[in-house]
Structure formats: C-alpha cells, structure tokens
Design a protein around this motif. Structure first.
Motif, PDB file in Angstrom:
ATOM      1  N   TRP A 231       0.814  -1.215   0.000  1.00 30.04           N
ATOM      2  CA  TRP A 231       0.000   0.000   0.000  1.00 30.04           C
ATOM      3  C   TRP A 231       0.854   1.274   0.000  1.00 30.04           C
ATOM      4  O   TRP A 231       0.326   2.369  -0.116  1.00 30.04           O
ATOM      5  CB  TRP A 231      -0.895   0.041   1.244  1.00 30.04           C
ATOM      6  CG  TRP A 231      -2.092  -0.848   1.184  1.00 30.04           C
ATOM      7  CD1 TRP A 231      -3.085  -0.842   0.247  1.00 30.04           C
ATOM      8  CD2 TRP A 231      -2.447  -1.864   2.125  1.00 30.04           C
ATOM      9  NE1 TRP A 231      -4.022  -1.793   0.543  1.00 30.04           N
ATOM     10  CE2 TRP A 231      -3.660  -2.441   1.697  1.00 30.04           C
ATOM     11  CE3 TRP A 231      -1.857  -2.341   3.286  1.00 30.04           C
ATOM     12  CZ2 TRP A 231      -4.300  -3.463   2.387  1.00 30.04           C
ATOM     13  CZ3 TRP A 231      -2.494  -3.370   3.970  1.00 30.04           C
ATOM     14  CH2 TRP A 231      -3.694  -3.920   3.528  1.00 30.04           C
ATOM     15  N   ARG A 240       4.009  -2.611  -8.042  1.00 30.96           N
ATOM     16  CA  ARG A 240       2.852  -2.772  -8.920  1.00 30.96           C
ATOM     17  C   ARG A 240       3.235  -2.536 -10.374  1.00 30.96           C
ATOM     18  O   ARG A 240       2.889  -3.305 -11.271  1.00 30.96           O
ATOM     19  CB  ARG A 240       1.737  -1.821  -8.498  1.00 30.96           C
ATOM     20  CG  ARG A 240       0.398  -2.175  -9.150  1.00 30.96           C
ATOM     21  CD  ARG A 240      -0.628  -1.046  -9.095  1.00 30.96           C
ATOM     22  NE  ARG A 240      -0.548  -0.197  -7.963  1.00 30.96           N
ATOM     23  CZ  ARG A 240      -1.316  -0.289  -6.871  1.00 30.96           C
ATOM     24  NH1 ARG A 240      -2.186  -1.264  -6.755  1.00 30.96           N
ATOM     25  NH2 ARG A 240      -1.191   0.589  -5.885  1.00 30.96           N
ATOM     26  N   GLY A 266      -9.073   2.170  -9.344  1.00 28.74           N
ATOM     27  CA  GLY A 266      -9.021   2.520  -7.929  1.00 28.74           C
ATOM     28  C   GLY A 266      -9.748   3.811  -7.602  1.00 28.74           C
ATOM     29  O   GLY A 266     -10.123   4.028  -6.452  1.00 28.74           O
ATOM     30  N   GLU A 267      -9.944   4.677  -8.597  1.00 31.72           N
ATOM     31  CA  GLU A 267     -10.704   5.911  -8.365  1.00 31.72           C
ATOM     32  C   GLU A 267     -12.196   5.681  -8.498  1.00 31.72           C
ATOM     33  O   GLU A 267     -12.995   6.362  -7.859  1.00 31.72           O
ATOM     34  CB  GLU A 267     -10.256   7.003  -9.343  1.00 31.72           C
ATOM     35  CG  GLU A 267      -8.894   7.598  -9.039  1.00 31.72           C
ATOM     36  CD  GLU A 267      -8.584   8.798  -9.918  1.00 31.72           C
ATOM     37  OE1 GLU A 267      -9.512   9.318 -10.568  1.00 31.72           O
ATOM     38  OE2 GLU A 267      -7.412   9.195  -9.970  1.00 31.72           O
ATOM     39  N   THR A 270     -13.873   1.238  -4.722  1.00 32.88           N
ATOM     40  CA  THR A 270     -13.051   1.027  -3.527  1.00 32.88           C
ATOM     41  C   THR A 270     -12.652  -0.444  -3.392  1.00 32.88           C
ATOM     42  O   THR A 270     -11.774  -0.770  -2.600  1.00 32.88           O
ATOM     43  CB  THR A 270     -13.803   1.457  -2.260  1.00 32.88           C
ATOM     44  OG1 THR A 270     -14.980   0.652  -2.111  1.00 32.88           O
ATOM     45  CG2 THR A 270     -14.201   2.928  -2.341  1.00 32.88           C
ATOM     46  N   ALA A 272     -11.567  -2.485  -5.943  1.00 29.67           N
ATOM     47  CA  ALA A 272     -10.879  -2.960  -7.151  1.00 29.67           C
ATOM     48  C   ALA A 272      -9.794  -3.981  -6.840  1.00 29.67           C
ATOM     49  O   ALA A 272      -9.479  -4.832  -7.673  1.00 29.67           O
ATOM     50  CB  ALA A 272     -10.279  -1.771  -7.906  1.00 29.67           C
ATOM     51  N   TRP A 274      -5.736  -4.656  -5.002  1.00 32.34           N
ATOM     52  CA  TRP A 274      -4.416  -4.060  -5.210  1.00 32.34           C
ATOM     53  C   TRP A 274      -3.925  -4.225  -6.638  1.00 32.34           C
ATOM     54  O   TRP A 274      -3.428  -3.284  -7.244  1.00 32.34           O
ATOM     55  CB  TRP A 274      -3.416  -4.692  -4.241  1.00 32.34           C
ATOM     56  CG  TRP A 274      -2.034  -4.138  -4.354  1.00 32.34           C
ATOM     57  CD1 TRP A 274      -1.538  -3.043  -3.706  1.00 32.34           C
ATOM     58  CD2 TRP A 274      -0.969  -4.630  -5.181  1.00 32.34           C
ATOM     59  NE1 TRP A 274      -0.235  -2.826  -4.075  1.00 32.34           N
ATOM     60  CE2 TRP A 274       0.151  -3.785  -4.978  1.00 32.34           C
ATOM     61  CE3 TRP A 274      -0.852  -5.699  -6.060  1.00 32.34           C
ATOM     62  CZ2 TRP A 274       1.362  -3.975  -5.622  1.00 32.34           C
ATOM     63  CZ3 TRP A 274       0.362  -5.899  -6.717  1.00 32.34           C
ATOM     64  CH2 TRP A 274       1.450  -5.038  -6.496  1.00 32.34           C
ATOM     65  N   GLU A 277      -5.986  -1.829  -9.166  1.00 32.49           N
ATOM     66  CA  GLU A 277      -6.279  -0.425  -8.868  1.00 32.49           C
ATOM     67  C   GLU A 277      -5.822   0.513  -9.975  1.00 32.49           C
ATOM     68  O   GLU A 277      -6.448   1.541 -10.224  1.00 32.49           O
ATOM     69  CB  GLU A 277      -5.622  -0.026  -7.542  1.00 32.49           C
ATOM     70  CG  GLU A 277      -6.350  -0.557  -6.318  1.00 32.49           C
ATOM     71  CD  GLU A 277      -5.686  -0.121  -5.032  1.00 32.49           C
ATOM     72  OE1 GLU A 277      -4.548   0.407  -5.093  1.00 32.49           O
ATOM     73  OE2 GLU A 277      -6.284  -0.310  -3.957  1.00 32.49           O
ATOM     74  N   ASP A 278      -4.715   0.186 -10.629  1.00 30.54           N
ATOM     75  CA  ASP A 278      -4.195   1.053 -11.688  1.00 30.54           C
ATOM     76  C   ASP A 278      -4.732   0.706 -13.067  1.00 30.54           C
ATOM     77  O   ASP A 278      -4.404   1.375 -14.052  1.00 30.54           O
ATOM     78  CB  ASP A 278      -2.661   0.983 -11.729  1.00 30.54           C
ATOM     79  CG  ASP A 278      -2.024   1.811 -10.622  1.00 30.54           C
ATOM     80  OD1 ASP A 278      -2.765   2.531  -9.928  1.00 30.54           O
ATOM     81  OD2 ASP A 278      -0.798   1.741 -10.443  1.00 30.54           O
ATOM     82  N   GLN A 363      -2.265 -10.013  -3.031  1.00 33.15           N
ATOM     83  CA  GLN A 363      -3.646  -9.880  -2.571  1.00 33.15           C
ATOM     84  C   GLN A 363      -3.983 -10.913  -1.495  1.00 33.15           C
ATOM     85  O   GLN A 363      -4.748 -10.621  -0.573  1.00 33.15           O
ATOM     86  CB  GLN A 363      -4.603  -9.968  -3.759  1.00 33.15           C
ATOM     87  CG  GLN A 363      -4.527  -8.737  -4.633  1.00 33.15           C
ATOM     88  CD  GLN A 363      -5.687  -8.543  -5.593  1.00 33.15           C
ATOM     89  OE1 GLN A 363      -5.619  -7.683  -6.443  1.00 33.15           O
ATOM     90  NE2 GLN A 363      -6.742  -9.305  -5.456  1.00 33.15           N
TER      91      GLN A 363
END
Length: 461
Positions: A231, A240, A266-267, A270, A272, A274, A277-278, A363
């Motif tokens: 994180w 990542r 990720g935006e 919430t 998604a 790890w 997220e991108d 994950q």
C-alpha cells in the motif's frame, strides 16, 4: 527479536586477556544494538498507532454491528429485495441535488445496500434496507468510524508525505526485527530467551518480557510489515508497476482490444483490489440506444456469477461503463467486470485466477494482513501480533527510561572498531536500499549521527 531496544550492554570493557573473537563479537553486538536503538526510535510511536488501529480494523464488521446496529444490520426477511434502480432513487431523495456514484450490493441477508452520493465534491454514504427501501443510515466518509480508523492506520489523513512515513516505518520495522533477532540470540544465558526473570520492579523483568515477546511475535510483525508495504506510496507503486510490466500482476492482455479511459479503477471503485487499482476503466461506445439501466446491469452481473456484496460504479457521461468489483473474504472469488452501458456486453471480466502470480500473492497477503482469509483464527492471530507490537513498544520505552543516564538520551555507544561499525552499517544500508524511503531515512540518520559526533567531539567508546 530484541533482547531490548536499549537493553543491557554486553561486557564491552573486555579485559586485556580477552580473545580477539570475543572482542569482535562484542563489537558487532554493540554496533547492532546501536542500529536497533535507532530503528526503535523511529518505529515506536508509529508502531503503537499502527498496532492499535490495525487491531480495531480487524474487527470492523463486529464493531460496526455493535456500535451502529441500525446502519449496519437490517432485519432478515423473506420479502424480495427492491431493485438497485429503486434503491438509488430513494438515496437520491435522501440527499437532494447529489449524484449517485456507486451502489453496494448487500453481501448477506442482514446487510444493507449502500449508495454513495456526491455533491460539490462531498460524498455521503446512504444505507438502505434492501427490502423495504427505508433509509437506515446516512454518513459522510469522514464521519464513518472505521473509515477514520483506516485513514489513521495509513496516515492518509495527513497527506501523501505522512502516508510515506508508513513506508519508512515498515522498512525500519524489518530492520528492528532482524537486529533484534541478533540481540536476542542465546549466548549461554539462562533467562531472557524463553523465560522472564524477576518482577516488574526490576529492569531485567522488562528486558526479558521484551525479548520473549519479540521471540514469539517477531515473525508475525515481519509479516505485517511486508504485507503492509504494497500500500506504500513509493515501494508499493514500484512493485505494482514492475509486476504489471512483467505480466505478473494486472492481466493487461484483457484490455488490449478495449477502448479505455485515463481513469484508474481505484478511483471508480473502492473494491478494485491491489493488482487492479491502476487498471484503466474501459469506455462504452456511444450508441443511439438508451442505457440498459442499473437493474439490468445487476441482472447481467448475477447471471455471470458475480458474488453478492459487489460494488457497482454507475456510468459517467456517454462513454461511461457499469464497473463492478467484489472483494470477498474468500480471496479466490475476487472479481471485476465492466459492462457497456448501452448493450450490457462485458468489456472486461477478470477473475482472481487471471491475475499474475505476484498480484495474487500480494492480494492473499493483504487478505491475511486484514484477517479475512481463514476466519476467526486469522483475525485473532493478527490481533495477537498487534498486541505484541504494543507490548514491545511499551517494554522498550520502560527499559529506556530505566537505563538512560540523567540528562541524556541514553544512545548506545559505538564500539572501538571502525571496520565493524562500517560493516554493520553497510548491511543496514543494504536493507534500506530495498525500500527507497527507508533507505533515504537511514542515510539521513547516518549523516545526523556523524554530525552529532563531530559537534560533541565524541569517538566510539
């Protein structure tokens, strides 16, 4: 783990007849002890905060149900649930002039549905009984107790710089565990290895309690530090990016023939996960037809086997999609699906098994870190490590207070062995090189230490 953060020194003042091997071992011990002290100095206040907030967050569902039963527990009933469209409409009436962003499907028969509404950049979470449509709770993210605890745990309350401190602390915690293991290692002594001597009035009791606690829980704290690093703002993003580039994280091939936006998953969601997220949110192809609607999107997700409890982001604009993700306790059931808002055609459908090996491993580690993989045993095991972190911090602080000379910080002195000091320091710097922010902090501490010695005119003892 550690004999002590600032524990009793070994017989540094060896007699002239002492063997070179013994003198060398004592010098290594003192150099390691010095770095253990520095790592503890950085870690202790944050370790208490991270351990306390982490322990609370492990039981977020239980705490929410106990403190806010109306908002988190709805009556079980045989009545059919209302459709998501209807529930979003009710939430929109509860927060006038706000736009719905996401819909959270109830994960179980007593869980509410939750609609996230946004107005002027401010979000409101509206909880509803999915069968009656009654609003059972309304709160902003900053007013949600568990969200506050989560943001304190990551220090994200205080901005990205403060969030970077978590990465520094995690790196130093690894240094602390490794140096502490060396200090704890039995050297012929009877107590302080697996037994505690004396009573709380004596410093040896605190030293032994610290050492034994570290021996039992050191591996768990190392695990928490390593699984918390994904994180982090620098190291986590680098891992990542590298794993995605190597095909070991995000399954980018699934996006190869799909038009995508510049908005990361990720935006939008919430949940998604790890590894994703991108990943970019796909785009719908504008069509003359009307959007399929939220009820139809939910029906398609169910038909494709999406587990209950998924989060569904509503389309934004004519090219938006219905983007859904679920992050259940059963890690293998994690999934993400994006639907074209006009046809309902799945644009991207990612199962856990399709994520690269690095992404899956991280994950699973995150799930273990959060106490979500193997039920109560996972929760209580992580709780034990959190409590051990607090105990180690308290015992270290008490030991330091009891042994520090009056008017001094009680920093352990360097040994009279520049080569050994340099060797141990290089090993610590090598560990720091694995974690950029920690490495930068270690270099800063070396410069500060050199400056302190230059100003005071002190030489290694």
């Amino acid at each position: 783990m550690p004999r002590s953060l600032t524990g009793d020194a070994p017989p540094f003042d060896a007699p002239a007849s002492a063997s070179p091997v013994r003198v060398s071992r004592e010098a290594v011990y003192r150099a390691v002890w010095r770095w253990h002290f520095y790592a503890g100095l950085i870690c202790l206040p944050f370790l208490i905060l991270l351990s306390t907030t982490g322990a609370l967050y492990l039981f977020k569902d239980e705490i929410n149900a106990a403190l806010f039963p109306r908002r988190f527990v709805v009556p079980a009933s045989d009545r059919p649930s209302l459709g998501p469209d209807r529930l979003v409409y009710v939430a929109s009436q509860a927060v006038p002039d706000a736009a719905p962003l996401t819909y959270l499907d109830p994960a179980g028969p007593t869980d509410p549905a939750v609609v996230t509404m946004a107005k002027d950049g401010e979000k409101t979470l509206v909880s509803l009984d999915p069968r009656s449509g009654d609003v059972v709770g309304r709160v902003t993210p900053d007013g949600d107790v568990m969200m506050v605890i989560r943001r304190l745990h990551s220090l994200s309350y205080f901005g990205p710089v403060a969030n970077g401190i978590v990465e520094v602390v995690a790196g130093f915690l690894i240094v602390l565990v490794l140096t502490g293991t060396y200090l704890w290692w039995p050297r012929g002594q009877v107590g302080g290895v697996v037994t505690v001597r004396g009573d709380p009035r004596r410093r040896v009791w605190w030293r032994d309690l610290h050492a034994v606690t570290g021996f039992v829980a050191g591996g768990g704290l190392l695990f928490l530090a390593l699984t918390g690093l994904p994180w982090s703002i620098v190291w986590g993003q680098q891992v990542r990016a590298l794993s995605n580039a190597a095909g070991l994280g995000q399954p980018s091939a699934l996006w190869a023939r799909v038009p995508v936006s510049t908005v990361p998953m990720g935006e939008a969601l919430t949940q998604a996960g790890w590894a994703l997220e991108d990943a970019p949110v796909p785009l719908s192809r504008p069509a003359p037809a009307a959007p399929i609607g939220l009820d139809r999107a939910a029906a398609i997700l169910r038909a494709r086997g999406m587990p209950a409890g998924y989060e569904l982001a509503l389309p934004v604009g004519p090219t938006g999609v219905y983007a859904a993700a679920v992050y259940p306790r059963d890690v293998a059931r994690q999934r993400m699906i994006s639907l074209d808002q006009y046809t309902g055609r799945p644009l991207v459908d990612v199962r856990f098994s399709q994520i690269g090996i690095v992404g899956r491993a991280i994950q699973v580690g995150i799930g273990l870190h959060k106490g979500e993989v193997f039920g109560r045993l996972n929760q209580f095991l992580m709780l034990a490590f959190c409590l051990a972190g607090i105990a180690l911090s308290v015992t270290a602080g008490v030991m330091w207070w009891k042994r520090r000379p009056s008017g001094s910080l009680g920093i352990p002195p360097w040994p009279r062995a520049p080569g050994i000091v340099a060797g141990v320091t290089l090993l610590v710097v090598g560990l720091g090189a694995l974690f950029p922010l920690t490495g930068a902090a270690i270099l800063a501490m070396i410069l500060a230490d050199c400056g302190l010695r230059a100003l005071t005119g002190r030489r290694p003892a």
